[in-house]
Design an enzyme around this catalytic site. Structure first.
Site, short mmCIF file in Angstrom:
data_model
loop_
_atom_site.label_atom_id
_atom_site.label_comp_id
_atom_site.label_asym_id
_atom_site.label_seq_id
_atom_site.Cartn_x
_atom_site.Cartn_y
_atom_site.Cartn_z
N CYS A 174 59.95 -16.61 0.90
CA CYS A 174 59.31 -17.36 -0.17
C CYS A 174 60.37 -18.03 -1.04
CB CYS A 174 58.48 -16.42 -1.03
SG CYS A 174 57.40 -15.36 -0.05
N ARG A 192 60.60 -23.43 2.14
CA ARG A 192 60.73 -22.00 2.40
C ARG A 192 59.39 -21.35 2.70
NH1 ARG A 192 65.52 -18.87 0.79
NH2 ARG A 192 64.12 -17.12 0.98
N TRP A 245 55.26 -17.59 1.51
CA TRP A 245 55.10 -17.51 2.97
C TRP A 245 54.45 -16.15 3.20
CZ3 TRP A 245 56.59 -14.60 7.25
CH2 TRP A 245 56.46 -15.22 8.49
N ASN A 252 60.16 -11.91 -3.17
CA ASN A 252 60.43 -12.33 -1.80
C ASN A 252 60.81 -11.07 -1.04
OD1 ASN A 252 61.10 -13.71 0.48
ND2 ASN A 252 63.04 -14.52 -0.30
N GLY A 253 60.10 -10.76 0.04
CA GLY A 253 60.39 -9.55 0.80
C GLY A 253 59.11 -8.80 1.10
N GLU A 302 67.14 -26.38 23.05
CA GLU A 302 67.04 -26.88 21.68
C GLU A 302 66.08 -28.07 21.59
OE1 GLU A 302 67.48 -26.00 18.84
OE2 GLU A 302 67.74 -27.76 17.57
N LYS A 342 62.74 -28.12 19.28
CA LYS A 342 62.49 -29.15 18.25
C LYS A 342 61.08 -29.72 18.44
CE LYS A 342 64.74 -28.57 15.78
NZ LYS A 342 65.73 -27.56 15.86
N GLU A 402 58.25 -27.04 17.56
CA GLU A 402 58.08 -26.57 16.19
C GLU A 402 57.54 -27.64 15.24
OE1 GLU A 402 61.53 -24.88 14.25
OE2 GLU A 402 62.83 -26.45 14.97
N HIS A 410 62.61 -22.18 41.07
CA HIS A 410 62.19 -20.77 41.13
C HIS A 410 60.92 -20.51 40.35
CE1 HIS A 410 65.89 -19.83 43.19
NE2 HIS A 410 66.56 -20.48 42.26
N LYS A 460 61.99 -21.88 6.32
CA LYS A 460 63.39 -22.26 6.55
C LYS A 460 64.29 -21.04 6.69
CE LYS A 460 66.58 -25.39 6.95
NZ LYS A 460 66.62 -26.06 8.26
#
Ligand code: AGP
Length: 613
Positions: free
Chosen positions: A2, A27, A74, A100-101, A486, A490, A493, A509, A608
């Site tokens: 958060c 965040r 969040w 936050n936590g 990567e 990108k 997300e 395979h 983030k």
């Protein structure tokens, strides 16, 4: 995960807090809220959804005062809703908390508080904190003393800020463990608190960073710091080099777009002052790894998460090639649970943009316990990963606000190239002549990056063609295999399109079964020693009716006849091609997401800094 902001001083607190939250919205964006002391009372405004909802609420119900706290959430415990939004108040409405936590023992504490008659109004774990403070203040204890008692009872990792109308001149802030940073901004007759520097950079660049187990009582005149147990501390005030302009979007539509486009600059800054182009020597100021020490390692382990882990996979190729040191790469979240075989002859490198990713920090702790030497590549100055490691390489990328990491990826790859050169020199694997060649290659890189980024229009055209597709396959080989991973990350997300990255040789395979006319493949086929192999993979996709977009080396006309669309990058040293090859994939993902109308900078469910396990 958060965002936290606090202010005390002569100016109107609401505007400062809301602007700070705006810079932290990346965040967490499930809800936003603030509490300000107005006419000796705590006034709380909070709403579900993005900060714009809070803006509207404040327009209808403004609050005026000179001390306050704010939060973007969040969600962990309790779904996003108005009543679960922070700040949370105690029963009297006179104490308020943002957090936050995760309070790991919140269920037991909640039951205890309910048995004592407290009415808890949300489903969050956070709310127990403020009721505990209320309970401990009942005997006449100060806010500070009650906060200490409370912090001693909650389990887990936390950043906490408390405010009370009973002591209306102060904020109490604390950090326990690695739930994200807590930074105190020092102004002239005013003070700030934030989870991340960009929230307050506009007001001050003088910062105090709280470590695990530290707290501070903050008034307009300054911060009095101590351990949670009450032992006074003199914490160093650091002047950070980031400027507020670099944390602003400017003329760009999105932070992600700005951050992609500024990579020629960020890579220049990453190299600047670190390389002697005449001798090939690399100087990494804070690495704290003397040459003799660098010779003693028999293995290196890179720990990281997400994009940073893919950067580490590129780093494995770089460091093995340049320094001939065996490198393992592991996710922070896996490393800590696999009883890794490491000792004092292992060099452990953590790569983390935020420096606060809890899994990466836990991996560092695990490595520390086993006696390894720890270094980190970190973007956020003063963050936990920088502080717990024995040495650090700062990325010099500047603040990265878009949730999707772009410029931090390329900066960290370049940092690993520099590290490879440094270790290669120390270990005698690079001759002076070879070192000079390698730094010459590096000197060209910013210019080559600029060339790729100049061609934005092409990506809009491709986005128009592909934005409705539901699945993508990304293929790469050798040092560009992590770039396939990567590129896929990108796309998924920010556009919510399913995308898989694969080492190209593995396609036959299994993934080849997915190929048909609806599933485009993005292949990285630059002119290097695996070029022919990549071409044959492309042919296999084409022969099954697939569409191929290829990232290829400028001048490679032949590939245009095999692929459907070609994204050219300039020719470069093979060790540096990943930095160029990732750029078209960043731009493609960005334009597809924009075309789909997605929230590019704040994609759903993401944050983030991932400060929960
Ligand atoms: C990147 O686009 C992601 N948002 C994510 O994978 C990120 O790279 C990961 O969470 C690691 O973050 P860090 O670099 O701050 O440790």
């Amino acid at each position: 995960m958060c965002g936290i902001v606090g202010y005390v001083g002569p100016r109107p607190a609401t505007a400062i807090i809301v602007e700070g939250l705006r810079r932290l919205e990346y965040r967490g964006y499930d809800s936003a809220g603030l509490a300000v002391i107005e006419n000796e009372c705590i006034c709380v405004r909070r709403d579900v959804g993005k900060l714009s909802a809070l803006d509207e609420l404040l327009a209808e119900q403004p609050v005026h005062g000179h001390i306050g706290i704010g939060h973007t959430r969040w969600a962990t415990h309790g779904r996003p809703s108005q009543r679960n939004a922070h700040p949370h108040t105690d029963c009297s409405g006179e104490i308020v908390v943002i957090h936050n936590g995760i309070v790991e023992n919140f269920l037991a504490l909640r039951q205890e508080l309910q048995a004592l008659g407290h009415v808890l109004a949300s489903d969050t774990d956070t709310e127990v904190i403020v009721h505990l403070v209320e309970e401990y203040m009942k005997d006449g204890s100060s806010l500070e003393a009650a906060a200490r008692q409370t912090l001693g009872r909650i389990k887990g990792a936390h950043g906490v800020v408390l405010l009370s109308s009973r002591e209306p001149d102060k904020l109490i802030v604390a950090r326990i463990g690695n739930a994200g940073g807590v930074v105190i901004g020092v102004g002239q007759g005013e003070m700030f608190v934030a989870s991340d520097m960009p929230a307050i950079l506009e007001h001050t660049r003088d910062m105090i960073f709280l470590e695990d187990g530290q707290m501070a009582v903050i008034t307009a005149d300054g911060a009095r710091c101590s351990t949670l147990a009450g032992e006074p501390l003199q914490l160093e005030e650091v002047t950070v080099p980031w400027d507020p302009v670099s944390a602003a979007k400017g003329e760009h539509k999105h932070f992600m777009q700005k951050e992609i486009l500024e990579q020629a600059r960020s890579i220049t800054d990453t190299i600047r002052g670190r390389v002697n182009f005449e001798t090939g020597d690399v100087h990494l100021k804070d690495l704290n790894l003397p040459l003799e020490m660098a010779r003693r390692f028999n293995k290196m382990v890179i720990v990281a998460c997400g994009t940073s882990a893919y950067s580490g996979l590129v780093g494995k190729f770089l460091i093995e090639a340049l320094a001939r040191l065996p490198v393992e790469v592991d996710y922070g979240s896996e490393f800590r649970y696999r009883d890794p075989i490491i000792d004092e002859r292992t060099l452990v490198l953590a790569i983390t943009q935020s420096g606060e990713t809890v899994d990466t920090l836990a991996a560092l702790e695990e490595a520390r316990a086993k006696g390894a030497r720890l270094i980190s590549i970190v973007n956020v100055i003063g963050s936990q990963a920088a502080r717990v490691a024995d040495g650090v390489i700062y990325m010099q990328a500047g603040p990265e606000i878009g949730v999707a990491s772009t410029k931090a990826f390329t900066a960290s790859v370049v940092d690993q190239y520099l590290l490879g050169l440094y270790l290669g020199k120390a270990r005698g694997t690079l001759s002076p002549a070879r070192l000079r060649e390698l730094v010459d290659d590096l000197a060209e890189l910013p210019n080559l990056v600029g060339q790729v980024l100049a061609n934005g229009v092409e990506y809009q055209r491709l986005a128009d063609l592909f934005f409705k597709r539901q699945n993508f396959l990304y293929l790469g080989r050798g040092i560009n295999y992590p770039i396939a991973l990567e590129g896929a990350l990108k796309l998924k997300e920010i556009s919510y399109i399913h995308a898989e990255g694969y080492p190209a040789g593995e396609m036959k395979h299994g993934p080849i079964a997915l190929i048909d006319e609806t599933m485009p493949t993005v292949a990285i086929a630059v002119r290097d020693h695996v070029y022919d192999k990549m071409v044959s993979q492309i042919e296999q996709v084409k022969s099954r009716g697939g569409t191929v977009l290829v990232v290829a080396t400028e001048g490679d006309e032949a590939i245009a006849a095999k692929a459907d669309h070609v994204l050219y990058i300039p020719s470069a040293s093979p060790l540096l091609t990943p930095v160029l090859a990732v750029l078209p994939l960043q731009l493609f993902a960005y334009h597809v997401a924009v075309r789909r109308g997605c929230d590019v900078d704040q994609p759903r469910n993401l944050a983030k800094s991932v400060t929960v396990e």
